[in-house]
Design an enzyme around this catalytic site. Structure first.
Site, mmCIF file in Angstrom:
data_model
loop_
_atom_site.group_PDB
_atom_site.id
_atom_site.type_symbol
_atom_site.label_atom_id
_atom_site.label_comp_id
_atom_site.label_asym_id
_atom_site.label_seq_id
_atom_site.Cartn_x
_atom_site.Cartn_y
_atom_site.Cartn_z
ATOM 1 N N GLY A 74 -6.149 8.216 1.813
ATOM 2 C CA GLY A 74 -7.560 8.519 2.005
ATOM 3 C C GLY A 74 -8.136 9.024 0.698
ATOM 4 O O GLY A 74 -7.396 9.411 -0.201
ATOM 5 N N CYS A 101 0.575 8.429 0.529
ATOM 6 C CA CYS A 101 -0.469 8.841 -0.425
ATOM 7 C C CYS A 101 -1.161 10.125 0.037
ATOM 8 O O CYS A 101 -0.520 11.160 0.126
ATOM 9 C CB CYS A 101 -1.447 7.695 -0.659
ATOM 10 S SG CYS A 101 -2.432 7.950 -2.143
ATOM 11 N N TYR A 102 -2.451 10.080 0.398
ATOM 12 C CA TYR A 102 -3.116 11.293 0.909
ATOM 13 C C TYR A 102 -2.298 11.872 2.066
ATOM 14 O O TYR A 102 -2.139 13.092 2.179
ATOM 15 C CB TYR A 102 -4.531 10.959 1.391
ATOM 16 C CG TYR A 102 -5.249 12.123 2.046
ATOM 17 C CD1 TYR A 102 -5.921 13.061 1.280
ATOM 18 C CD2 TYR A 102 -5.236 12.285 3.436
ATOM 19 C CE1 TYR A 102 -6.570 14.144 1.876
ATOM 20 C CE2 TYR A 102 -5.872 13.361 4.042
ATOM 21 C CZ TYR A 102 -6.547 14.282 3.259
ATOM 22 O OH TYR A 102 -7.176 15.345 3.853
ATOM 23 N N HIS A 194 2.221 3.328 -2.415
ATOM 24 C CA HIS A 194 1.771 2.485 -1.299
ATOM 25 C C HIS A 194 2.780 1.384 -0.958
ATOM 26 O O HIS A 194 2.748 0.310 -1.555
ATOM 27 C CB HIS A 194 0.414 1.856 -1.643
ATOM 28 C CG HIS A 194 -0.683 2.857 -1.670
ATOM 29 N ND1 HIS A 194 -1.396 3.212 -0.546
ATOM 30 C CD2 HIS A 194 -1.157 3.629 -2.670
ATOM 31 C CE1 HIS A 194 -2.281 4.144 -0.854
ATOM 32 N NE2 HIS A 194 -2.157 4.412 -2.146
ATOM 33 N N GLU A 196 2.749 -0.442 1.559
ATOM 34 C CA GLU A 196 2.083 -1.542 2.272
ATOM 35 C C GLU A 196 1.522 -2.596 1.332
ATOM 36 O O GLU A 196 1.179 -3.701 1.754
ATOM 37 C CB GLU A 196 0.961 -0.981 3.165
ATOM 38 C CG GLU A 196 -0.277 -0.451 2.454
ATOM 39 C CD GLU A 196 -0.132 0.974 1.908
ATOM 40 O OE1 GLU A 196 1.021 1.446 1.778
ATOM 41 O OE2 GLU A 196 -1.154 1.599 1.580
ATOM 42 N N ASP A 252 -10.752 -17.462 16.338
ATOM 43 C CA ASP A 252 -10.685 -16.435 17.387
ATOM 44 C C ASP A 252 -11.164 -16.945 18.744
ATOM 45 O O ASP A 252 -10.478 -16.778 19.752
ATOM 46 C CB ASP A 252 -11.507 -15.201 16.994
ATOM 47 C CG ASP A 252 -11.056 -14.645 15.654
ATOM 48 O OD1 ASP A 252 -9.935 -14.976 15.224
ATOM 49 O OD2 ASP A 252 -11.829 -13.892 15.032
ATOM 50 N N LYS A 393 -5.475 -10.979 12.697
ATOM 51 C CA LYS A 393 -5.746 -12.416 12.546
ATOM 52 C C LYS A 393 -4.466 -13.251 12.519
ATOM 53 O O LYS A 393 -4.382 -14.297 13.156
ATOM 54 C CB LYS A 393 -6.528 -12.624 11.245
ATOM 55 C CG LYS A 393 -7.149 -13.983 11.107
ATOM 56 C CD LYS A 393 -8.392 -14.053 11.924
ATOM 57 C CE LYS A 393 -9.237 -15.245 11.661
ATOM 58 N NZ LYS A 393 -10.561 -15.076 12.276
#
Ligand code: XMP
Length: 537
Positions: A74, A101-102, A194, A196, A252, A393
């Site tokens: 964040g 992180c944050y 990070h 991710e 979608d 998605k």
């Protein structure tokens, strides 16, 4: 008129399919830009997770019954007033926590450690040394398989200065003494960087270690079981009621259509509004798929191309075009729905990123005007049904393939609701629509032939509002200029122009000026977003 027309955005905790899932992770959103990515990575490891606001109550967390909790990054500093904090009781739940992180700084701060401005801020690829004994890093097969040094993606100006009691440091970089810390006994883990982000080597393995070795997950989140569970839920909910869906032919709504059709067959009616602003032959392709492959649903194609062209005549302002198309779409949909009579459920192809973006409050990134479709006022229905609202998605695409939708439809790039109208700068006319359709079809065909479609997130031809002088044979021409666009992006909020091979651009340009009437010039758009946007309007 229905009384229940507002979307109950965060109703997932009541969702039966969610309740049936054994292994769940909560991703607590502290407002960082990679939060959705964290959730996607967890799902890619076959573990179900949901993103929830950082201030969710302990009771709600207990109700959700997670196997683990992840604190995201964040933009705030933990020591400033009003910085987002979670309930301290979270550390007493006995549920493993990973702070990123944050989130890592928050864990240190809330448990009695010290956080301050880093002596040196780190941004980008950074070397770290890790303790391979830590469960977070165990089993990682480093490339050379020697040493403890690996590369991660850092982005911080604060850092942990002192770890809380009971914690030990398990990774450090040259400038960041606490790149990771852990309290194994309490199952609390924190990493400054990070995992991710793709630039972090073994990032997904670290997340997997947290999920499997630390939280004890087994990887039960599978597309096939989602489909089975959801089909049962839909059947139970719909009973013998009627379902209505606006099918655009995009990923979608197409996947929602086949999922609903599998569940309730003929009780589903799909209305496909062909507003004449689709890509070349798209209307016919969509009709073919849904009438030939899925005979068990009622497919209604409404050809209202001319109605849209006349509504758009003389209109040049982009937002006005959007508004006209959105409103007209709803009017057409209502008229068709009335012909069907009373329906019980209105289905929508809402997917999880839409839910996250609209439902998390101030910590969440709110995407601007896109996909804010209105709901029809005059269609009488009891309830909204959104069978894809739990899925990202890539998961929607897997479900589509699982249900037999053709790959060209499932793997399609995004296409905006207002269609080619926002790819034609200035006034939309039928002639301009045909020009842009033909140019775009050539462009897509050549990108496919070159085998580079998979490297590009969105690419299309657009029509500028410019006419210029050219020469064709011995004749002077005064015709349109087509603009080609191709971008890479992860979230469509920022994007970079693709360095397309010159040979491809050359072939596309030649074909467009030779094969498409009224075009004598082709431009390539080299601009990123920002400062440009992906679409030209
Ligand atoms: P921009 O042009 O804002 O586009 O950089 C970002 C992404 O959103 C899509 N887009 C839209 N989608 N209605 C939509 O459904 C719209 O009005 C709209 N405008 C842009 C665009 O195609 C890209 O994927």
């Amino acid at each position: 008129m229905s009384s229940n027309k507002t979307l109950d955005i965060l109703h997932d905790e009541n969702n039966k399919t969610v309740n049936k899932i054994q292994e769940k992770i909560i991703v607590l959103d502290f407002g960082g830009q990679y939060n959705q990515l964290i959730a996607r990575r967890v799902r890619e490891c076959d573990v179900y997770c949901e993103v929830r606001p950082y201030n969710i109550s302990i009771e709600k967390i207990k109700e959700f019954n997670p196997k683990g909790i992840i604190f995201t990054g964040g933009p705030s500093s933990v020591y400033t007033e009003g910085a987002p904090m979670c309930d301290t009781k979270i550390f007493e739940l006995g549920v493993p926590i990973l702070g990123i992180c944050y989130g890592s700084q928050l864990m240190a701060h809330m448990l009695g450690g010290k956080v301050g401005t880093a002596d040196v801020s780190e941004y980008g690829k950074t070397y770290i040394d890790v303790d391979r004994e830590s469960k977070l890093f165990s089993g990682l097969k480093f490339k050379d398989n020697v040493g403890n040094r690996t590369v991660c993606w850092m982005s911080h100006t604060d850092s942990i200065k002192e770890v809380p009691q009971g914690f030990k440091i398990v990774a450090n970089s040259d400038n960041c003494p606490v790149a990771a810390m852990e309290n194994e006994e309490k199952e609390l883990y924190a990493i400054q960087y990070h995992p991710e982000v793709e630039h972090t080597e073994y990032g997904k393995d670290i997340i997997k270690n947290f999920l499997y070795s630390i939280c004890g997950c087994k990887g039960q989140w599978k597309v096939e079981s989602f489909v089975d569970n959801m089909v049962k839920d839909i059947r139970e909910k719909v009973g013998d009621g009627k379902v209505l869906l606006a099918l655009s032919g995009g990923v979608d709504s197409s996947v929602a259509a086949v999922l609903l059709s599998k569940a309730v067959g003929k009780q589903l009616t799909c209305i496909f509004v062909d507003h004449g602003l689709l890509r070349k032959d798209e209307g016919d392709e969509v009709e073919k798929v849904f009438t030939q492959l899925y005979k068990d649903l009622n497919f209604v194609r409404v050809n209202v191309q001319q109605r849209f062209y006349s509504k758009l005549a003389g209109v040049t302002e982009p937002e006005t075009k959007r508004k006209i198309i959105g409103e007209e779409f709803i009017r057409v949909f209502e008229e068709e729905a009335k012909k069907i009579g009373k329906v019980d459920f209105l289905a929508q192809g809402t997917i999880y990123p839409d839910v996250i973006e609209s439902g998390l409050g101030k910590a969440a990134v709110i995407k601007s005007h896109h996909n804010v479709g209105g709901l029809p006022d005059y269609v009488d229905f009891k309830e909204i049904i959104e069978p894809l609202r739990l899925l990202f998605k890539d998961e929607v695409r897997k479900v589509g393939l699982e249900l037999g939708l053709p790959e060209f439809l499932v793997m399609r790039q995004p296409f905006p609701g207002p269609g080619l109208a926002i790819r034609i700068i200035g006034e939309v006319t039928e002639q301009k629509v045909h020009i842009v359709q033909d140019a775009d079809a050539i462009y897509r065909e050549e990108i496919d032939k070159a085998g580079i479609a998979g490297e590009i997130n969105q690419y299309f031809a657009a029509l500028t509002d410019m006419k210029s002088v050219g020469v064709m044979g011995d004749e002077r021409s005064y015709d349109y200029a087509v603009a080609l666009r191709a971008v890479t992006t992860t979230d469509f909020m920022t994007a970079e122009a693709v360095h397309l091979p010159w040979e491809v651009l050359d072939v596309v340009t030649n074909r467009i000026v030779n094969e498409v009437e009224h075009v004598n010039r082709v431009f390539y758009d080299c601009t990123g977003k920002p400062p440009a946007t992906i679409e030209l309007e």
